[in-house]
Structure formats: C-alpha cells, structure tokens
Design a protein around this motif. Sequence first.
Motif, PDB file in Angstrom:
ATOM      1  N   ILE A 180      39.798  53.891  35.532  1.00 47.13           N
ATOM      2  CA  ILE A 180      39.048  52.788  36.151  1.00 47.13           C
ATOM      3  C   ILE A 180      38.993  52.981  37.659  1.00 47.13           C
ATOM      4  N   TYR A 222      43.893  35.763  50.578  1.00 46.48           N
ATOM      5  CA  TYR A 222      43.453  34.489  51.123  1.00 46.48           C
ATOM      6  C   TYR A 222      41.976  34.315  50.848  1.00 46.48           C
ATOM      7  N   PRO A 223      41.511  33.175  50.344  1.00 45.64           N
ATOM      8  CA  PRO A 223      42.318  32.072  49.833  1.00 45.64           C
ATOM      9  C   PRO A 223      42.900  32.429  48.466  1.00 45.64           C
ATOM     10  N   TYR A 254      52.596  41.928  39.363  1.00 41.68           N
ATOM     11  CA  TYR A 254      51.903  42.440  40.546  1.00 41.68           C
ATOM     12  C   TYR A 254      50.554  41.728  40.690  1.00 41.68           C
ATOM     13  N   ASP A 267      38.288  43.437  44.178  1.00 44.63           N
ATOM     14  CA  ASP A 267      39.641  43.265  44.676  1.00 44.63           C
ATOM     15  C   ASP A 267      40.660  43.868  43.726  1.00 44.63           C
ATOM     16  N   LEU A 268      41.842  44.118  44.311  1.00 40.64           N
ATOM     17  CA  LEU A 268      42.924  44.755  43.576  1.00 40.64           C
ATOM     18  C   LEU A 268      43.325  43.925  42.371  1.00 40.64           C
ATOM     19  N   VAL A 287      36.593  55.814  38.659  1.00 42.73           N
ATOM     20  CA  VAL A 287      35.183  55.448  38.567  1.00 42.73           C
ATOM     21  C   VAL A 287      34.799  54.546  39.737  1.00 42.73           C
ATOM     22  N   SER A 288      35.675  53.572  40.063  1.00 44.05           N
ATOM     23  CA  SER A 288      35.371  52.699  41.208  1.00 44.05           C
ATOM     24  C   SER A 288      35.233  53.508  42.473  1.00 44.05           C
ATOM     25  N   ILE A 292      32.550  51.223  44.057  1.00 39.83           N
ATOM     26  CA  ILE A 292      32.444  49.856  43.561  1.00 39.83           C
ATOM     27  C   ILE A 292      33.473  49.023  44.308  1.00 39.83           C
ATOM     28  N   THR A 308      42.029  43.934  34.666  1.00 40.83           N
ATOM     29  CA  THR A 308      41.288  44.724  33.683  1.00 40.83           C
ATOM     30  C   THR A 308      42.194  45.782  33.073  1.00 40.83           C
ATOM     31  N   TRP A 309      42.932  46.456  33.935  1.00 39.40           N
ATOM     32  CA  TRP A 309      43.841  47.511  33.494  1.00 39.40           C
ATOM     33  C   TRP A 309      44.835  46.948  32.469  1.00 39.40           C
ATOM     34  N   VAL A 331      44.618  54.980  31.751  1.00 43.47           N
ATOM     35  CA  VAL A 331      43.610  53.913  31.784  1.00 43.47           C
ATOM     36  C   VAL A 331      43.396  53.460  33.226  1.00 43.47           C
ATOM     37  N   PHE A 339      41.091  44.488  39.409  1.00 43.27           N
ATOM     38  CA  PHE A 339      41.348  45.819  38.857  1.00 43.27           C
ATOM     39  C   PHE A 339      42.614  45.813  38.002  1.00 43.27           C
ATOM     40  N   LEU A 340      43.681  45.224  38.549  1.00 44.35           N
ATOM     41  CA  LEU A 340      44.949  45.178  37.816  1.00 44.35           C
ATOM     42  C   LEU A 340      44.793  44.407  36.506  1.00 44.35           C
ATOM     43  N   ALA A 346      43.678  60.212  43.685  1.00 43.75           N
ATOM     44  CA  ALA A 346      43.531  59.468  44.929  1.00 43.75           C
ATOM     45  C   ALA A 346      42.986  60.350  46.050  1.00 43.75           C
TER      46      ALA A 346
END
Lengths: 121, 428
Positions: free
Chosen positions: B115, B171-172, B161, B127-128, B118-119, B124, B134-135, B111, B131-132, B60
């Motif tokens: 990801i 939103y939305p 999550y 939205d979170l 790389v983002s 890239i 795909t993970w 994993v 990502f979650l 991070a």
Amino acid sequence: MKSNKAIWVFFVLMVLAQLYVPASMIWSSEDVLETGKAFKFNTAPVDHNDPFRGKYIRLRYDIDRIEIPKTHDWKDGEPLFVSLDEDPEGFARIAAVSKEEPDNTMDFVSAKVDFITTSYE
Amino acid sequence: MSILKELSHLVSAGVISEETAEAIRKHYETQSSPSTNRLFVVFGILGSILVGLGVILIIAHNWDELSRFTKTCFAFLPLIIGHFLCGYTLFKKSESTAWRESTSAFLFFAVGASISLVSQIYNIPGDLSAFLLTWMFLCLPIIYVMRSSVTSLLLLIGITYYACEASYWSYPGTDSYAYWLLLLAVLPHYYLLLQNRPSSNFNTLHGWVIPLSLTIVLGTLSDGTESAMFIAYLTMFSIFYQISKMDFFQERQVNLRGYNIIGFVGAVFVLMLMTFSWYWEDLMRKEPSMGDLVASQEFWVLCFLTLIATLLLYRRQKQEGWKNILPLEPMYLLVIFTFFIGLFSPIAVILMNVLVLALGVLTIRNGAVRNHLGILNLGLVIITILIACRFFDTDLSFVARGLLFVSVGIGFFMANYLMLKKRKQDEV
C-alpha cells in the motif's frame, strides 16, 4: 475436511482483498493521470524522511490559504472542495471554496481545512 | 538433556534400576524436544519480521530511475511472495507453528509495504492514520486464516499506533472508534489461544500488550471532561487487576503478570494524582453541571467500566470472600463517590487523601491477616508515595516533614520485623 475448505475460501478472499486495495489505488490514480487536467502550482519543497514513505519531498503550495469573511461557519479539519482556474501566467488559482461538491464544469480538488486564523489588520 | 546425563550416576548409586533408566531414556527420545521447537518458532518470527521491515526500508528508497510500470510490479512482489508462502503453509505445513507464524508475519509487512509503495509511486496524499487503518483491516483475516498470534500482536500494536495518530498526534484530533472495532475482532483469537494453548508464550505477550494498548488508547475517548477520565482509568486498572485474579485464567495457569502489574501500578498512580489539590481545584473551577456530565462521552465510558468492574468484584467476593480481595480493587467505588462530592465541596481533596491513607493501612492489615509480606509492603509503599507527594505541596515545616518520613521508615522496619517474628512463632 469441511473446515479446511472454509479456510481456503477465506484465504482466497483475504488474498483478493489484499490485492484489491493497492490495485484500486493504482486504478484511480491511472484514471486521473489519463483523463485529468494538469495544473501548474507555485511550490516550495520541504525535505522529509519517513519510515513508511521513505525520503520524499513535501510540497508547500503558494495557494494553500484563502481569505474568508469575518463571520463564517468553517471548522478546523472540515472537508471542502476547492475549484481551480488559471491565472494569466498559466498557474493554478483558487476560484472558489465550497462545502458541497461543485456541480458546475469547473475543475476542483477535494481538500481539508487545516486551520483558521484571524488577523487584526 | 541434563537428566539423561545423570541417569548413569543414579543407576550406579543404586537410586534407580537399569530398567527405570532405560524407560526414562525411551520416554525422552519419543518426545520431540519442545525447547528446540520453541526456538525455531522464535527465530522464524524474528527472521520474517526483520525481512518484512527490510523490504519496507528498501521500498522507502525512491527508485526514481525505474519506470512507473516496473515500480508498480515491484509493489506487488512482496505481497505475492507473502501470499505464496502463506498458501504453501496452509497446504503443507498447517500444523507447524513456526511456519504459520513466520509466513503470517511476513505477509503482514508485505501488505503495508504494497500500500505504501503504491501511494509513493502515484504520489497519493493521505494521512498516516488512514493508511494504518487500511493496513490493519486488510491484515485482520490473517489472524484467523493462518491462526497466527504474532499477527494478532502486531495488529494490536498497529491499531494502538493508529489511535494515537488519529486522536493524539494530529490536529484537529479525530475519533478513532475503529480501534475498538478491531480490538473486538482480535478478542476471539485471544480467547481461543487461552482455551487451547493456555501456557503459550503468546498468552504472556498478549497479557502485556492488551492492557498496555488499552491504557494508551482509553484517553482518546476523552472530549472535554478530563476529570471524569481519571476515574475511568482507575476503574479500568481495577478491572485489569481483577482479571489477573479470575479463576478462568488461574485454572489454566496463564501468566497474567501484565494485567496484574499494569493494573496495580496504574491504579496507585491515578490515585496519587487525585490526591493533589490541582485536580479538585480544576474540577471546581470548571464546575460541570450534572447535565453536562451525563451528556459527556466520558460519563458513559465510566458507567460501562464501573458496571464491568462491579460485576467482576461481585463474583470474586462470592467466590473468595473479602479477605482475599485487595482493598485497592473496590477503591474505584469510593473514588466515584468522592468525585461527586468534589463537584460541590473543596473537602473532597482531604477526603481523597484520607482514602488513600486508609487504602495503605488496610493493605498492610490485609497483608498481616494473610501473612503475606509482599502485600504488607505494598501497603507501606502506598503510604510512602502519598507522603512523598504531600512533601511537595504542603506548607508543613521541614522538621514536621522529616519526622513524618522517619516515622514511616520506622514503620517499614517494625511491620516487617513483627511479621517475620510472628512467622517464626507459628513455626515453633
């Protein structure tokens, strides 16, 4: 022994899938970096901190809104395509927005409607 | 082991012979000590979760000074280490729970780290929740290939999550149907775990995480007809409670306190909310027509849950008889009935209060019949909560409310006293 072999096959498939996803993200980004066109945007940075993405800067763009007719059929969260051109100073400018992918030769980015407000001026 | 220390005392006291003592010593020597093994599993898992989270934190930090190529190589580093560790475990240590669980936990975080790194390197956006998702999809195979229960738990937390992020916090809000797909995909592992290692601690943990996750996520299925969602929740809590009493689990002596407690507390909570008049006033004001109701997503969720709950209830009633079923379990049927009355008449709120009061009384009676102090007091608790709720929204005078509380308090003493007295008499 047979099930053991099957596990190895699944293991290899899993490894490949887990490598493929980040690799494909890299590949498509490299592709844009190689062949894409660079635009300049007027921005204001906003500081951010996130457990997954770490310390990063979020950019607020000057051209993140566009005026649309009073009667429209846009919805919040709807995907859209923004065609871009350049103003005389060389900064990016919204040329048009559309729901379908533009088939002309103009550069465009895919985006999402954040929200729609009505002003009563 | 303390029993080994006691052996010499037991021999000298003449309780057991020298041969028996020797046999006991031999027995414990041949058995590998399960407690240290379990400790090893726990520390292995905790260690790799910490290392995995540490890697995410290190990543991070934006390593601006490194070139893009170097950063990209580093993005794959934890992933490849994770793969090697898991491969080694499968090859050499496939029977060791500690190895399987800890390497899987590490790979799970590796994993996610890859990801997100790389983002980050390529800026890239995205939205979170995507990502979650795909993970989690990428980590699903780890559960089955590595036979890892930690990954199953982490995945359950991850998809919860994801569902919150996608449906509640953005939103939305978007639908998070992928949650249900992934949840279904985890269930075979849970079933095998129950079948093969019923007394495992992982079963206890799953028994908390699964009902908690469902409690959090069921609400994402709501789209506009929230009042029906209350009953869907009540029915689901009834299912949880019934699961905790199912013979499939009872025979295997699985620890199901999670289902039991969440089911009971959740059901009482929803019932109490529904005794307030705002719920029914809201229902009357919105006046959903039968057509709207049948067309809504909540209606079908409710139908599905009611079907499951009723099947479970029918089976239990056949096996154990009504006597051993808590009055709370079939409560949802009466509440559904009351709900339909509530669409037309304001009398439903009174009916609901009477229902909950009756539930309390019946639970007390159930406890008395079964000579079970716990159930008896649960009934009293239900009545107390009901009265406490009415304390706030009725226009009764302070004196009347005070008298009400005093009488319930006396009821507590009397019921427990009578029950204990009855027990003493039975003993005599």
